[in-house]
Structure formats: C-alpha cells, structure tokens
Design a protein around this motif. Structure first.
Motif, short mmCIF file in Angstrom:
data_model
loop_
_atom_site.label_atom_id
_atom_site.label_comp_id
_atom_site.label_asym_id
_atom_site.label_seq_id
_atom_site.Cartn_x
_atom_site.Cartn_y
_atom_site.Cartn_z
N MET A 130 1.58 -10.63 -0.34
CA MET A 130 2.96 -10.93 0.05
C MET A 130 3.79 -9.65 0.09
SD MET A 130 5.09 -13.17 0.95
CE MET A 130 6.84 -13.11 1.23
N ALA A 131 3.64 -8.84 -0.95
CA ALA A 131 4.44 -7.61 -1.04
C ALA A 131 4.19 -6.71 0.16
CB ALA A 131 4.12 -6.88 -2.34
N ALA A 132 2.90 -6.57 0.52
CA ALA A 132 2.56 -5.69 1.63
C ALA A 132 3.24 -6.15 2.91
CB ALA A 132 1.04 -5.65 1.82
N GLU A 133 3.29 -7.49 3.12
CA GLU A 133 3.92 -8.01 4.34
C GLU A 133 5.41 -7.75 4.33
OE1 GLU A 133 1.45 -9.60 2.73
OE2 GLU A 133 0.03 -9.20 4.36
N LEU A 134 6.02 -7.83 3.15
CA LEU A 134 7.45 -7.51 3.04
C LEU A 134 7.71 -6.07 3.45
CD1 LEU A 134 8.88 -9.07 -0.26
CD2 LEU A 134 9.67 -9.41 2.10
N GLY A 135 6.85 -5.18 2.95
CA GLY A 135 6.99 -3.76 3.28
C GLY A 135 6.89 -3.53 4.77
N LEU A 136 5.89 -4.19 5.37
CA LEU A 136 5.67 -4.03 6.81
C LEU A 136 6.86 -4.57 7.60
CD1 LEU A 136 3.64 -3.01 8.83
CD2 LEU A 136 2.63 -5.29 8.92
N ALA A 137 7.38 -5.73 7.16
CA ALA A 137 8.53 -6.33 7.84
C ALA A 137 9.73 -5.39 7.75
CB ALA A 137 8.87 -7.67 7.20
N LEU A 148 9.14 1.88 -1.59
CA LEU A 148 9.04 1.32 -2.94
C LEU A 148 7.94 0.27 -3.00
CD1 LEU A 148 12.75 0.98 -4.11
CD2 LEU A 148 11.02 2.62 -4.88
N VAL A 149 7.82 -0.53 -1.94
CA VAL A 149 6.77 -1.55 -1.90
C VAL A 149 5.39 -0.88 -1.98
CG1 VAL A 149 5.64 -3.26 -0.43
CG2 VAL A 149 8.12 -3.28 -0.67
N LEU A 150 5.23 0.22 -1.25
CA LEU A 150 3.94 0.91 -1.28
C LEU A 150 3.66 1.44 -2.70
CD1 LEU A 150 1.60 1.72 0.64
CD2 LEU A 150 2.58 3.99 0.65
N LEU A 151 4.69 1.99 -3.33
CA LEU A 151 4.52 2.47 -4.70
C LEU A 151 4.08 1.33 -5.61
CD1 LEU A 151 7.52 4.90 -5.42
CD2 LEU A 151 5.11 5.46 -5.12
N TYR A 152 4.72 0.15 -5.42
CA TYR A 152 4.38 -1.02 -6.22
C TYR A 152 2.92 -1.42 -6.01
CZ TYR A 152 3.97 -5.98 -7.36
OH TYR A 152 3.53 -7.18 -7.84
N LEU A 153 2.48 -1.41 -4.74
CA LEU A 153 1.09 -1.80 -4.44
C LEU A 153 0.11 -0.85 -5.13
CD1 LEU A 153 1.40 -2.65 -0.65
CD2 LEU A 153 1.09 -4.27 -2.52
N PHE A 154 0.45 0.42 -5.15
CA PHE A 154 -0.42 1.39 -5.83
C PHE A 154 -0.35 1.22 -7.34
CE2 PHE A 154 -1.10 3.38 -1.80
CZ PHE A 154 -2.29 4.08 -1.95
N ALA A 187 6.84 4.58 15.54
CA ALA A 187 5.78 4.12 16.44
C ALA A 187 4.43 4.62 15.94
CB ALA A 187 6.04 4.64 17.85
N PHE A 188 4.40 5.88 15.54
CA PHE A 188 3.18 6.47 15.04
C PHE A 188 2.66 5.70 13.82
CE2 PHE A 188 1.24 10.04 12.45
CZ PHE A 188 0.05 10.03 13.14
N LEU A 189 3.59 5.42 12.91
CA LEU A 189 3.23 4.76 11.66
C LEU A 189 2.76 3.32 11.93
CD1 LEU A 189 3.39 5.57 8.66
CD2 LEU A 189 5.55 4.37 8.54
N LEU A 190 3.55 2.58 12.72
CA LEU A 190 3.27 1.16 12.88
C LEU A 190 2.09 0.91 13.82
CD1 LEU A 190 6.96 -0.04 13.07
CD2 LEU A 190 5.32 -0.59 11.27
N LEU A 191 1.91 1.78 14.80
CA LEU A 191 0.87 1.53 15.79
C LEU A 191 -0.47 2.17 15.42
CD1 LEU A 191 2.94 1.94 19.06
CD2 LEU A 191 2.48 -0.14 17.74
N SER A 192 -0.43 3.31 14.72
CA SER A 192 -1.73 3.95 14.47
C SER A 192 -2.00 4.24 13.00
CB SER A 192 -1.86 5.23 15.29
OG SER A 192 -1.38 6.33 14.58
N SER A 193 -1.03 4.09 12.13
CA SER A 193 -1.27 4.44 10.73
C SER A 193 -0.60 3.46 9.78
CB SER A 193 -0.73 5.84 10.42
OG SER A 193 -0.97 6.74 11.44
N ASN A 194 -0.78 2.18 10.01
CA ASN A 194 -0.10 1.19 9.18
C ASN A 194 -0.54 1.28 7.72
OD1 ASN A 194 0.97 -1.01 7.96
ND2 ASN A 194 -0.20 -2.53 9.15
N PRO A 195 0.37 1.66 6.83
CA PRO A 195 -0.02 1.80 5.43
C PRO A 195 -0.21 0.46 4.73
CG PRO A 195 2.31 2.28 5.69
CD PRO A 195 1.78 2.04 7.06
N PHE A 196 0.28 -0.63 5.33
CA PHE A 196 0.24 -1.93 4.66
C PHE A 196 -0.90 -2.82 5.14
CE2 PHE A 196 4.75 -0.65 4.35
CZ PHE A 196 4.83 -0.59 2.96
N GLU A 197 -1.82 -2.23 5.92
CA GLU A 197 -2.91 -3.03 6.48
C GLU A 197 -3.74 -3.68 5.36
OE1 GLU A 197 -5.12 -0.81 9.34
OE2 GLU A 197 -6.72 -2.31 9.41
#
Lengths: 648, 159
Positions: free
Chosen positions: A1-8, A55-61, A138-148
């Motif tokens: 859930m958290a990862a999807e929030l970050g992506l959104a 912050l979401v990414l930090l939480y996931l880690f 664009a770079f992040l969301l299209l080719s390097s999504n950290p929340f995949e």
C-alpha cells in the motif's frame, strides 16, 4: 500500500509540474491570470508531494518491505538501521528520486519565499524549474520507478554493496545532490531572467543565496567524498581524477565562478550576460555529471549501476535542456544591455581573472574527462590521469590563487596597484621565502614546492582584508570570504604536504615483528578472526608508537560480507595534529608473514579541514547576505508603510 | 574631445584588454590541454596487442585481461606477487605487482593493471583495478567477460 501511495504522489507531483509550466508560460502574457496565480502554489505543492514520496521510500527501506523490487535488490533485514535508510539512495532509482525531490523542494521553497523579483520573472523562473523537473519525472516514472513491486515478495534482500555500508557514504550522496540539484535554481533563475530580460542587481541578490547554498553543499559533498575514497578504498590516495570525482568537481568550479560573478552583478551591475551564462553552465555540469555517472559510459572506479539505456534517456534530457538554454541565451544575450564598466585594476578585474581561470580549469577537467570517449570513437582506448590533470590544472590554479591573495584588497570600479603595494610585496616575499626553504630542505616535485609556497602566502594574504579594520564591525559576509579563502590555503597546504612528505612502507612481517614508516614504529601483535553483524573478518592487531612514545592499538581488517558476498579492506587511521598514519592489512604471504601497507602522511588532514573551512566561509557569507537582505526589505517596507500613512 | 569622452574611450580600451586576456587564457588552456592529452594519457593494451606491438619500455600504460588460473604466486619477499594476464587470443603477459591485492582480485577474473613494461618483458604494475563489485566490471573488460561467459556456456553445453 505504502509503495502505491508513493508512486501516486510522484504522478501527482509530475502533473502539478505540467500545470506550473503552463501557468508560468501563460503568465508571460498576463501575470494576473488565474492560471498564473496557480504557479506558486503548484510549486509548493509539488515540493511537498515529492518530499512525501521520498519519505515513503525511506519508510519502505526502514521496514525492509521485500515486495518492493528496489528494497529487495538493495537491502537486507540484517543490516543496521542507518544503512537500511542509506540504502534508499545508494542505488540508481532511489538516488534519482532524491534528485527530483531536492529539485521539487527547491522549487517549492523559491515559490514560497522569493518575493523580491518582479512576479513575471518569478513565474518564468518557476516555469523553467518545472520544465527541467518534468524531464526528470518522466525519467523516474517511465524508466526508473523506485516503487515497482515484485510479482512475489523476495525471501530476503540482496544487500547493499559493502563499500557503501559506511557512515561517511550514508551522508555523502544526499549532500552532493543538494549541491548538484540546488544549482537547478540558478539555472531556472537564469532562464527566467533571459525570458523577461530582467538582469540587474536585484536579480543577482535573489539568485545569490541559492548559489551559495548549493555551493556549500557541493563543497561539503566533495570534501566528504574525498575522505571516503581515502579511507574506504584503502589505496592511500584522496583524489584519483576519476570521472565520477570530476563529475562533482566540474559543477563546483562553475558554481565557484558563478558565486564570484554574481557578487559583481549584485554590487556593481556588471558582468550581466556572463553571470547568466554561468548559471546555465553550472547546472549543465551537474546534469553532465549525472549522465556520466549514471550511464556508465566512462570507466570509473565507482561507476555503479551502469545502464546504457538510462544513459540515453539522460543524454536526451541533457541535449534538450542545455541546448535549449544555450539557444535562448544566444537569442536573448544581445538584447541584455551592457552593464557598468570598470578598470582592469579593480575588484571586478580581479574577479574576472578568477572567473577566466576557473573557466579554463573547468575546460581542462571537462576535456580530460571526455577525451577517452573521443578516442574510443576511433577505437583507441586511453585513460587520463594525474599526469595530465595535475600539471595542466596547476598552470591555471597557481596564478588564480596568487591573484586571490590580493584581489579582495582592491576597490570596486577603479584602483591602482600602488595603493596595495605593501600587501602584494609581503605576500610575494613570503611565497619566495617558503619556496626557497622547501627547495633547500629537499627536492620534492615542482608542484608540491609551489603548492606549499602559494598556500602559505595565500594563508597570510587571506587575512589582509581585515587589516586596520574594527573586527567587530566587519560584515559577516566579509568574514565568510576571509574564512573560505583561508580554507583554500589550508586545503592546498595539506595537498602539497601530502604529495611532498608522505612516506610509504610495504612489508611482510610475522606476528611479533615490527617495521618502521616515517617516525612510526609499527608492531604486528596478533592476527585474529572477528565477526560483525553482517560480516566476518581477519583482523591484524597493530601496536603503533610515534617517535618512541606510548603504543596505540590499530586494527585494520580484511572483511568478508555475506550479503552480497564481497571482500573489503578496512583501513585504519591514527590521527595526530601533524598527520595521519594509514594502515592496511593484506593477505598472508604463505609462510606465516602478513602483508602490511603503511603510510605516514604529514598534515594530510588539512585537506579536509580546509574543505570544511571553505564550506563554513560559505555559510557565514550566506548568513551575512540573508541578514542584510532582511534588513533591506524591512527598511523598504517601513518606508512604504510611512508613505501610506502620510497619504492617508 | 571632452574629458568624459576620453574616459569612455579608455573604458572601452580596458574592456578590450579584459576580453583579450580571457581569450588568450582560454585558447592557451585549450592548446595546453590538447598537447598534454597527446602526451600524458595511458593507452590501453590487451595482452595480444602488447605482444604484437609492445609499448616503449618505461612508458605508463594500462594492461587489461584475465588473470590466468593457477598463475598467481607470492614471491620470496612476501610483498610482491607475480601472475599471468591473458585474453581470448591466448596471448600472455607476465605481471609483477608489489602491494596488497585488491578485494576482488581472483584468478580467472578480469583485471586492469596500471604500470609499465620492463626491459625484461615483465609488466610492472603500480596499481591493480579488479571488478569493483558484483555488478561492476571495468569497461575495458566487458567484452572479455562476455566472451568468457559464451565460452563457458559452450563448454557446459557440450557435456
């Protein structure tokens, strides 16, 4: 859930930057349209959303959520918490998220606080910031999504590269990124000013704190990175002219030049187009650096996560932004009127000299860094190292530092050398005396000799602007300049001393035997296995005594990490006021002897103390400028209030 | 001509001086860099290139290849190691290195050695770069590694 929030949050932030761009562009027709009024709030909101995603990414880690691909690939449940968090930016996707976060936060901050400039210029600036940001979203969301997510959560993470599991490195990338990306603000200001043709001292004063802030972080980041390479790689060197290091040095050189030219623009309304040009160049160097590091196009000792496809994407962004900005510059530069004039012998003249020299050094580093790419096109593989960079860089660095010793003494607009005759003579005499002394003492390399001489002369020269002044009344910003210039002298002394006086010893000795390096006697007391939270190691217990004094214990290790399986060399340092003993343990020679590599490096620590002083000087200058600025704003506001009162 | 006109002319003149100084410095930097780049770069050699067309004795160059299995030995002094670097053409170069081997230096794996060829035909390395971590292979060695992977695959498939 958290990862999807970050992506959104990231997608929303990207959408807001589109709004910010359109609003800012329309504002060039009508500053008060509804969309134009949305530009500032959009910038602030975008900053908050990107910050939230990070912050979401930090939480996931922190919780080691192994259903997220990035966490599974770069973290491990056994890792100490600080390295779990550092793992968030110790990889490609995370560091790009950090990049975009810093960029959005910087944009949000200017949207929130910057009120000096005409609203139209600010809207153009924020539109430029959004335009640059959009490419990176664009770079992040299209080719390097950290929340995949992974299709199936991993059982255990792959772990973080052990070399990166180091407290110094935990803070090195964020510091550097604040610097790199902070320069995007200077870029956006420059583009904004070009669009509205508003290049004046107000513009310079608005831009200066941002340049200073980014420059402070860059200085600290480079200093920390150099110290990390020094003790973590175990090679005893502190700068390797590695492409990744050059990638951080080039924006610093451009930012240093910008910092000085923006001061000329703020104080004297001169160097208008040049300052704009540097604003564009500085951030271009940041982007070029990112491209070089991220694409893995150059051989580097620390090019991790190399990926040609991503390299192509960044190259595209690079061409779009740098090319676009330069095109705009070419179209508009001639319509920016010439600033005030000045004489060659003046503060401005000295600063122009500083700028020319810094640009030359930047060009030299850039050429040396890209040259291997050029020859590779002709199928010749080369590497460019210290034999190129050191002497060629020094040809321009040394004259620059000499002018730096006296430049701050000159008056604005017009001055004569006879007025500052004595400080020049004193500095020159000190330099020649030190040079003679080191040449007589021993024949070191020419560069080391010159470095020591210039360092001492500059060290004295840097305090001369304070002579004959009431120290309590000297503005904080002037103190900042003095401290930063002195820091350069200190760092240079450390570099030259390290190069001239270092002693190295490579020995294979059995337990109980000892060896000598410089004034140190080092005894191998024992070799034993030890274990840490995620590694085991062979540890050498060394007793080291300086000049026959009491022995201190040193424990260099050869560590084996198991996640991922990798061996690392843990060097140890014994620091004294006058230098460092550096010890590395190697393999067993086969007959019970152990390899030891020892260095005695006199005054080497001054390199990094100097770097910290330079950053501290920057901080003082920043505080001084902001203080003066707030005072100025208060006075203007009071005058306005009084006028309003009188009118009513 | 009036006084102000003269200072105007002077200012223009001084501006020209600044521009000339800047141009001289930047062109000088470019020429110096070009000259130094021709003379101060380290050329990269694969073992077969070094065998066919050896660099001058004492000239700083880079040698890259695979460390041959079973070739690594520590010499009598305990600090010098000797090994053989090879490539897919099976050319070999003997290498000597005094120092601590890098963390990921393994027989059968890639290495890049900075150093110079001695008069006796042995390459004396000042510094060794091995694979930095699992994901990183020195760029010069990527082709070699791929080649080796293909070879290993072919060898296993034939069983």
């Amino acid at each position: 859930m958290a990862a999807e929030l970050g992506l959104a949050a990231l997608w929303l932030a990207a959408a807001l930057s589109v709004l910010q761009l359109i609003g800012g562009a329309l504002a060039q027709r009508d500053t008060n349209s509804d969309l134009a009024k949305l530009v500032r709030p959009a910038a602030v909101m975008q900053g908050l959303l990107a910050g939230f995603a990070f912050l979401v990414l930090l939480y996931l880690f922190a919780v080691t959520d192994l259903s997220v691909k990035l966490v599974a690939a770069n973290s491990h449940s056994d890792k100490p918490m600080i390295f779990k968090l550092a793992g968030a930016w110790g990889n490609h996707e995370g560091s790009m998220l950090l990049w975009i976060t810093v960029m959005a936060l910087a944009g949000g901050l200017i949207g929130f606080v910057e009120r000096r400039l005409p609203e139209q210029t600010m809207q153009a600036t924020l539109a430029a910031q959004a335009f640059v940001g959009l490419g990176f979203y664009a770079f992040l969301l299209l080719s390097s999504n950290p929340f995949e997510r992974l299709p199936e959560p991993a059982m255990e993470g792959m772990g973080l590269n052990p070399l990166l599991q180091d407290i110094g490195l935990a803070f090195h990338p964020p510091t550097l990124y604040f610097g790199y990306v902070g320069l995007s603000v200077a870029f956006s200001f420059a583009v904004g000013a070009l669009l509205t043709r508003q290049v004046n001292p107000d513009f310079a004063r608005a831009m200066r704190p941002w340049v200073l802030g980014a420059w402070i972080f860059l200085t600290l980041g480079i200093t920390a990175g150099s110290y990390w390479a020094y003790y973590e790689l175990g090679w005893g060197g502190w700068w390797f002219w590695d492409p990744v290091e050059n990638a951080s040095l080039m924006p610093w050189l451009a930012a240093t030049a910008l910092l000085h030219s923006v001061s000329v623009l703020a104080a004297r309304d001169a160097l208008r187009t040049w300052t704009i040009m540097l604003g564009v160049v500085a951030f271009s160097m940041s982007m070029l650096g990112t491209f070089l590091v991220r694409s893995g196009i150059l051989t580097s000792v620390h090019a991790f996560a190399a990926d040609p496809e991503r390299g192509t994407f960044i190259l595209g962004l690079l061409i779009l932004y740098i090319g676009g900005a330069l095109l705009l510059f070419g179209l508009r530069a001639s319509s920016i009127s010439e600033g005030d004039r000045f004489s060659v012998t003046s503060r401005e003249g000295a600063l122009v000299f500083n700028n020319v020299m810094l640009s030359a050094i930047l060009g030299i580093v850039l050429l040396g860094t890209l040259y291997p790419l050029l020859t590779e096109a002709f199928d010749v593989r080369v590497s460019v190292g210290p034999p190129y960079f050191n002497p060629v860089g020094a040809v321009f660095t040394i004259p620059m530092l000499m002018v730096m010793a006296v430049g701050p003494l000159l008056r604005w607009r017009q001055d004569s050398f006879t007025r500052v005759k004595w400080p020049i003579i004193i500095s020159a005499v000190v330099m020649v005396a030190v040079l003679a002394l080191v040449v007589i003492l021993g024949s070191y390399s020419i560069l080391a000799d010159l470095g020591l001489a210039v360092a001492v002369a500059l060290g004295i020269g840097s305090f001369m602007p304070l002579r004959g002044r009431n120290l309590l009344r000297v503005p904080i910003a002037t103190w900042g300049m003095v401290v930063a210039h002195f820091g350069i002298a200190v760092a240079l002394f450390g570099m030259a001393s390290e190069s001239a006086f270092s002693e190295e010893k490579l020995a294979a000795i059995s337990v109980g035997e000892s060896t000598q390096v410089g004034p140190w006697q080092v005894t191998l007391d024992a070799v034993e296995p030890v274990a840490g939270p995620n590694w085991t190691a062979i540890q050498a217990n060394l007793g080291a005594s300086y000049d026959g004094g009491t022995s201190i214990e040193l424990t260099p290790q050869s560590r084996n990490f198991w996640a991922p399986p990798q061996e690392t060399t843990e060097s140890v340092l014994a620091t004294r006021w006058n230098g460092q003993l550096y010890a590395v343990v190697g393999n067993e020679a086969g007959d019970g002897r152990w390899q030891l590599r020892l260095w005695w490096k006199p005054f080497v620590t001054l390199i990094w103390y100097g770097g910290i002083l330079v950053a501290l000087g920057g901080l003082l200058a920043l505080i001084g400028r902001v203080k003066t600025d707030l005072k100025r704003r208060y006075v203007v506001k009071r005058a306005g209030d009084r006028r309003a009162e009188a009118a009513s | 001509m009036t006084g102000s006109g003269q200072t105007g002319l002077k200012a223009k003149h001084q501006r020209l001086v600044l521009v000339v100084i800047a141009l001289v410095a930047i062109i000088g930097a470019g020429l110096l860099a070009a000259y130094a780049l021709r003379n101060e770069v380290n050329y990269f050699y694969l073992p077969n290139q070094m065998a066919a067309n050896p660099p001058e004795v004492g000239q700083a160059v880079r040698l890259g290849g695979m460390v041959q299995e079973g070739s690594l030995e520590t010499l009598q002094d305990g600090i010098t190691v000797a090994f053989v670097v090879t490539d897919q053409e099976n050319a070999v170069v003997n290498v000597r290195y005094s120092g601590i081997l890098p963390d990921l230096f393994v027989e059968g794996s890639g290495v890049v050695a900075d150093g110079r060829l001695g008069a006796d035909g042995v390459f004396v390395a000042d510094e060794l770069l091995a694979k930095h971590d699992e994901n990183y292979v020195p760029r010069e060695l990527q082709e070699l590694e791929q080649h080796k992977a293909a070879e290993t695959l072919a060898a296993t498939e034939s069983y």
